[in-house]
Every structure is written in structure tokens, then in C-alpha cells.
Design an enzyme around this catalytic site. Structure first.
Site, PDB file in Angstrom:
ATOM      1  N   ARG A  77      50.734  44.362  40.775  1.00  0.00           N
ATOM      2  CA  ARG A  77      50.902  45.366  41.817  1.00  0.00           C
ATOM      3  C   ARG A  77      49.553  45.613  42.489  1.00  0.00           C
ATOM      4  O   ARG A  77      48.616  46.088  41.840  1.00  0.00           O
ATOM      5  CB  ARG A  77      51.454  46.676  41.232  1.00  0.00           C
ATOM      6  N   HIS A 121      48.206  52.792  50.050  1.00  0.00           N
ATOM      7  CA  HIS A 121      47.553  53.377  48.867  1.00  0.00           C
ATOM      8  C   HIS A 121      46.292  54.082  49.331  1.00  0.00           C
ATOM      9  O   HIS A 121      45.179  53.799  48.893  1.00  0.00           O
ATOM     10  CB  HIS A 121      47.239  52.299  47.835  1.00  0.00           C
ATOM     11  N   GLU A 166      51.977  57.645  45.490  1.00  0.00           N
ATOM     12  CA  GLU A 166      51.601  59.024  45.143  1.00  0.00           C
ATOM     13  C   GLU A 166      51.574  59.953  46.359  1.00  0.00           C
ATOM     14  O   GLU A 166      50.528  60.475  46.774  1.00  0.00           O
ATOM     15  CB  GLU A 166      50.274  59.041  44.376  1.00  0.00           C
ATOM     16  N   ASN A 294      54.531  57.008  38.688  1.00  0.00           N
ATOM     17  CA  ASN A 294      53.163  57.014  38.149  1.00  0.00           C
ATOM     18  C   ASN A 294      53.012  58.240  37.256  1.00  0.00           C
ATOM     19  O   ASN A 294      53.236  59.359  37.707  1.00  0.00           O
ATOM     20  CB  ASN A 294      52.136  57.105  39.288  1.00  0.00           C
ATOM     21  N   TYR A 296      50.448  60.000  34.155  1.00  0.00           N
ATOM     22  CA  TYR A 296      49.203  59.996  33.382  1.00  0.00           C
ATOM     23  C   TYR A 296      49.177  61.070  32.314  1.00  0.00           C
ATOM     24  O   TYR A 296      48.691  60.867  31.204  1.00  0.00           O
ATOM     25  CB  TYR A 296      47.997  60.166  34.309  1.00  0.00           C
ATOM     26  N   GLU A 353      52.395  52.993  37.577  1.00  0.00           N
ATOM     27  CA  GLU A 353      51.066  53.309  37.039  1.00  0.00           C
ATOM     28  C   GLU A 353      51.196  54.135  35.770  1.00  0.00           C
ATOM     29  O   GLU A 353      51.945  55.111  35.748  1.00  0.00           O
ATOM     30  CB  GLU A 353      50.221  54.138  38.019  1.00  0.00           C
TER      31      GLU A 353
HETATM   32  C1  LIG Z   1      40.300  71.324  41.347  1.00  0.00           C
HETATM   33  C2  LIG Z   1      41.622  70.665  41.281  1.00  0.00           C
HETATM   34  O1  LIG Z   1      41.428  69.276  41.131  1.00  0.00           O
HETATM   35  C3  LIG Z   1      42.604  68.661  41.086  1.00  0.00           C
HETATM   36  C4  LIG Z   1      42.387  67.175  40.867  1.00  0.00           C
HETATM   37  O2  LIG Z   1      43.687  66.745  40.894  1.00  0.00           O
HETATM   38  C5  LIG Z   1      43.946  65.423  40.716  1.00  0.00           C
HETATM   39  C6  LIG Z   1      45.259  65.141  40.435  1.00  0.00           C
HETATM   40  C7  LIG Z   1      45.631  63.854  40.244  1.00  0.00           C
HETATM   41  C8  LIG Z   1      44.670  62.842  40.308  1.00  0.00           C
HETATM   42  C9  LIG Z   1      45.077  61.482  40.035  1.00  0.00           C
HETATM   43  C10 LIG Z   1      44.280  60.379  39.915  1.00  0.00           C
HETATM   44  N1  LIG Z   1      45.115  59.407  39.570  1.00  0.00           N
HETATM   45  C11 LIG Z   1      44.777  58.020  39.237  1.00  0.00           C
HETATM   46  C12 LIG Z   1      45.034  57.247  40.508  1.00  0.00           C
HETATM   47  N2  LIG Z   1      46.477  57.149  40.796  1.00  0.00           N
HETATM   48  C13 LIG Z   1      46.502  56.160  41.848  1.00  0.00           C
HETATM   49  C14 LIG Z   1      45.399  55.189  41.519  1.00  0.00           C
HETATM   50  O3  LIG Z   1      44.645  55.012  42.676  1.00  0.00           O
HETATM   51  C15 LIG Z   1      44.565  55.842  40.432  1.00  0.00           C
HETATM   52  O4  LIG Z   1      43.191  55.747  40.714  1.00  0.00           O
HETATM   53  N3  LIG Z   1      46.363  59.854  39.534  1.00  0.00           N
HETATM   54  N4  LIG Z   1      46.347  61.136  39.788  1.00  0.00           N
HETATM   55  C16 LIG Z   1      43.335  63.144  40.598  1.00  0.00           C
HETATM   56  C17 LIG Z   1      42.968  64.459  40.811  1.00  0.00           C
END
Ligand SMILES: CCOCCOc1ccc(-c2cn(C[C@@H]3NC[C@@H](O)[C@H]3O)nn2)cc1
Length: 447
Positions: A77, A121, A166, A294, A296, A353
Site C-alpha cells: 500500500r 495521503h 484518515e 487504520n 493504532y 494501517e
Molecule cells: C494536542 C493534540 O494532539 C493531537 C495529536 O493527534 C494525533 C492524532 C493522530 C495522529 C496519527 C498519526 N498516525 C500515524 C499516521 N497515520 C497515517 C500515516 O501517515 C502514519 O504516519 N495516525 N494517527 C497524530 C496526532
């Protein structure tokens, strides 16, 4: 000792994204993206990191594919950088840009690896951002034009398409919370963006169908799971709102043709409305072939008046955390997948993911990333349990093949099963690579 066994038709893969791995930001006439601009805005990305070089996969894709071949994946992907295809967002198409992705896709196919292509993306052409970006409905048609060029050019080579990655990150994280590009902090603007993304998704699916192509198309929302701290109704309702911001907000329109009323009313109390125009909801509700998910992390959470957007606060339940500080919560993976299937039926799902951040470095050529192996084992166990409960899982793409540019965290956070030395660009297969390789070969692992 127990065996976690997967069906032989399960597709295994790895995932990456253009801005995070390609580098070569001027090669082939590529235009600027919003992440080129955001990353070079002081204070936005840790250590002032940017994607100018990244993993240099634009030039090293053949080496990366050799690594995937060794891993034994069925699928890869990747995402296409829109600014490589339309350097100005609209107008002239770049033949050099298309040809890069032909080289990539052809090399994958030669090695028996099926391409799964994400159209968006996060690297919006900067030229479109300067005209309002996703807040401007014109960007919908620009995206559809881009998608149609890609379908026409690659429709006979790529059989798995993802419109958006996302949508919550593209809309709310990037335009309300503001930590991702373009960095707005306006809830109404973010709500407009979320809606325009869904309309663009629906129009792109319509175009794909009109072309009579026989591949599959879907999208890849990200989800988290908030588990109520108590059996108090207020905790459950607050968690439903928090979960719904990721799940129902982006899935009800596609699968039910309407936004979830419990959240529409919640936003309306805050003066936020969805800019729905005639025909939008019918457009969004185009049938899709699969749902990408996705996942995590998740957490225990409870009601707290005036806390955040949904009167919801996270509770520290003592879960172990990865190096980026996210809870390790495989139970949440099971729960969110079961919930989605309860809500929308047994739609085919690819995990597009799932992965973990561990910043282990090579010692004598070996990267002992035991934490990542544990995370993989726990989450694949939860995945198998969801399948036994009726969740229609078709495949699993580990995030990520390579350590790469982790957005606002820059290169400080490593998600790869392959280590990247960002000075030399040397790739080193981690212990988790060999664990995943064995699991793919066997279609099972031992707990
Ligand atoms: C002060 C508040 O702060 C909030 C931060 O909130 C987030 C939430 C979610 C993420 C996040 C990052 N990833 C990984 C990526 N998914 C796509 C791919 O490109 C990976 O690199 N998934 N979710 C980051 C930050």
C-alpha cells in the site's frame, strides 16, 4: 502455547505514503505540497524536519521492493503524490510524474506484489491550498480530475484503490486541532473540509464505476476506541461521542446516507453546521468494495463537563505505552472492529494501517525491537478474535515498511519494520521484519 492461525486467502502487506518516504521533492517537475510549506514553517515539525529527502524512495524504490520481496508480502500500500501528477493542482498533467508511478507499479507486479494505491495521503498541491484548499468546493472537482487521470492511466495495473487516507486527520486534526498541515484551528472550517472530502470520495467512486474498471475501490478512515470508565450512562454517552467523531461521522454518510444525528445535534449546539448541498448525500453514499481501517490506539475515558469537544476526558488506566506515548490497547482494536461490523454489516475490511512506534537503533547490524513484535502479536491476536466474531477481514497492511517522516514528530518517531539511517539512507531489517516474514510465510504465529 497457542497458535494464532489465519485463513490462507488473507492478504498481507506493508504501507507507506508519498510525502513520508519519497523525498526528491523537485524531481520530475513535482509541484509543492502543503506539507512542503508546513514542514518549513518554523515550529510546526520537531527539529525542523521535512520531507525533502525522507527515505529517498523516489530513487530507491527498487531496493525497497527487493526488501518487500524478501518479506513475502502479497500487497504494497503506497500513496501517489498529487503534486507529481498535477504540479499546479489542476491544468497540465506531468508525464514524468505518471512515469515514476509506472516504474514503481511495474516493478511491484514483476515481483508478484499487488499495488494498493492511495490517491490522497495528505500532500495537497499547494496551488490548491492557495485557493482555499479543501474548504473550497472547487477542490472536489480538482481531486476528481486527478483521480480520473490515475484511473485511466493505471486502471489496468492497479486493482485496489483508496480515495482518502484518515479523513479525520485531514479535516479535524489538520484544521481544528491544527497540528498537521495546513494548521488551521477552526471547527467550522474543519467540518466543511470533512464534508468536501466525503463528497470528493463519492464523486471519485462514481467516476471509477463509469470507467467500467473491474478493480476494487474504498477509503481508509482512522479510528480509535474510547472505553467507558464506568457503567454510568454519562460515561458511555461521552465515549460514544468521542468514538463517533472517527467512526459514525465518516462512515454513516457512506453506508447510511446521512450524518449521525447525535453528533449533528451536538455540533449544532456549538453553532457548527455541515455545508450539505443538494445531491451531496446521494453522491457520498456510492457503494464501495471495501473499507480500509487504520487503528493504532485507544483508551479508557469518562464524562467530564466542558472537557474538549465532547465533554470527554481520557483516563490513565495504566496501559503500557509505545515510544510516541500512545496506549498499547489491542482490546480496543477488537472492540472497534466488532462495533463497525455491528453498525454497518460484514463489509470487506482491509486493515490499511496498524503499527507501533519504537525507536530502537541498530547494534552490530541488528535492531532488537521486541516492543514492536509484542505489539504486532497482540494486535494480530485481537484481529483474529474479531474474525472469529464475524468481522470480514480481507487483509492487513503493517504501518510501516520503513521508518519515515512521522508528520509533526519528524524523524524522531520510528514506525518501520525496517530501520532507516537518515544520514546514509541505509536500510536495516529489524527483528520485527523477520517475525512478520515468518508469520506471513506460515499464516500463523505462536503466542
Ligand atoms: C494536542 C493534540 O494532539 C493531537 C495529536 O493527534 C494525533 C492524532 C493522530 C495522529 C496519527 C498519526 N498516525 C500515524 C499516521 N497515520 C497515517 C500515516 O501517515 C502514519 O504516519 N495516525 N494517527 C497524530 C496526532
Amino acid at each position: 502455547m497457542s497458535i494464532i492461525q489465519f485463513p490462507k486467502e488473507m492478504k498481507w502487506g506493508v504501507a507507506t505514503a508519498s510525502y513520508q518516504i519519497e523525498g526528491a521533492i523537485n524531481a520530475g517537475g513535482r509541484g509543492a505540497s502543503i506539507w512542503d510549506v508546513f514542514a518549513k514553517t518554523p515550529g510546526k515539525v520537531k527539529n525542523g524536519d521535512n520531507g525533502d529527502v525522507a527515505c529517498d524512495s523516489y530513487h530507491r524504490y527498487e531496493e525497497d521492493i527487493e526488501i518487500m520481496k524478501d518479506l513475502g508480502v502479497d500487497m504494497y500500500r503506497f500513496s501517489v503524490a498529487w503534486p507529481r501528477i498535477f504540479p499546479n493542482g489542476t491544468g497540465e498533467v506531468s508525464r514524468e510524474g505518471l512515469d515514476y508511478y509506472h516504474r514503481l507499479v511495474d516493478r511491484l507486479t514483476e515481483n508478484g506484489i499487488q499495488p494498493m494505491c492511495t490517491l490522497y495521503h495528505w500532500d495537497l498541491p499547494q496551488a490548491l491550498q492557495e485557493k482555499g484548499g479543501w474548504d473550497n468546493r472547487d477542490t472536489i472537482d480538482a481531486f476528481v480530475r486527478y483521480a480520473e487521470v490515475m484511473f485511466k492511466e493505471f486502471g489496468d495495473k492497479i486493482n485496489h484503490w483508496i480515495t482518502f487516507n484518515e479523513l479525520w486527520c485531514v479535516s479535524f486534526l489538520s484544521n481544528y486541532i491544527g497540528v498537521h498541515a495546513p494548521g488551521n484551528t477552526d471547527l467550522q472550517l474543519a467540518t466543511n473540509v470533512a464534508h468536501h472530502l466525503l463528497v470528493a470520495h463519492g464523486k471519485a467512486v462514481q467516476s471509477y464505476r463509469k470507467m467500467g474498471l473491474d478493480g476494487q475501490i474504498g477509503y481508509a478512515p482512522n479510528v480509535e476506541w474510547n472505553e467507558p470508565f464506568s457503567n454510568q450512562m454519562e460515561d458511555a454517552e461521552a465515549c460514544k461521542r468521542g468514538n463517533g467523531w472517527f467512526i459514525e461521522w465518516f462512515m454513516d454518510p457512506v453506508f447510511k446516507g446521512a450524518y449521525p444525528s447525535f453528533l449533528v445535534e451536538w455540533f449544532e449546539k456549538k453553532g457548527i453546521t455541515v455545508p450539505i448541498e443538494a445531491g451531496d448525500m446521494e453522491t457520498i453514499q456510492q457503494p464501495i468494495d471495501f473499507l480500509g481501517i487504520n487503528y493504532y490506539t485507544g483508551s479508557v475515558a469518562r464524562y467530564k463537563e466542558n472537557e474538549g469537544l465532547f465533554d470527554l476526558e481520557k483516563v490513565d488506566a495504566g496501559y503500557e505505552k509505545t515510544d510516541i506515548g500512545w496506549n498499547i490497547y489491542p482490546e480496543g482494536f477488537y472492540k472497534v472492529l466488532y462495533y463497525i461490523t455491528e453498525q454497518y454489516g460484514q463489509i470487506p475490511i482491509y486493515i490499511t494501517e496498524n503499527g507501533s512506534c519504537y525507536n530502537d537503533e541498530p547494534v552490530n547490524g541488528q535492531v532488537k525491537d521486541e516492543g514492536r513484535i509484542r505489539y504486532l502479536s497482540q494486535h494480530l491476536t485481537a484481529l483474529k478474535r474479531s474474525m472469529e466474531s464475524g468481522v470480514n477481514i480481507k487483509g492487513y497492511m503493517a504501518w510501516s515498511l520503513l521508518d519515515n517522516f512521522e508528520w509533526a514528530e519528524g524523524y524522531s518517531m520510528r514506525f518501520g519494520i525496517v530501520h532507516v539511517n537518515y544520514r546514509t539512507l541505509e536500510r536495516t531489517k529489524k527483528d520485527s521484519f523477520y517475525w512478520y516474514k515468518q508469520m506471513i510465510a506460515n499464516q500463523f504465529f505462536e503466542l
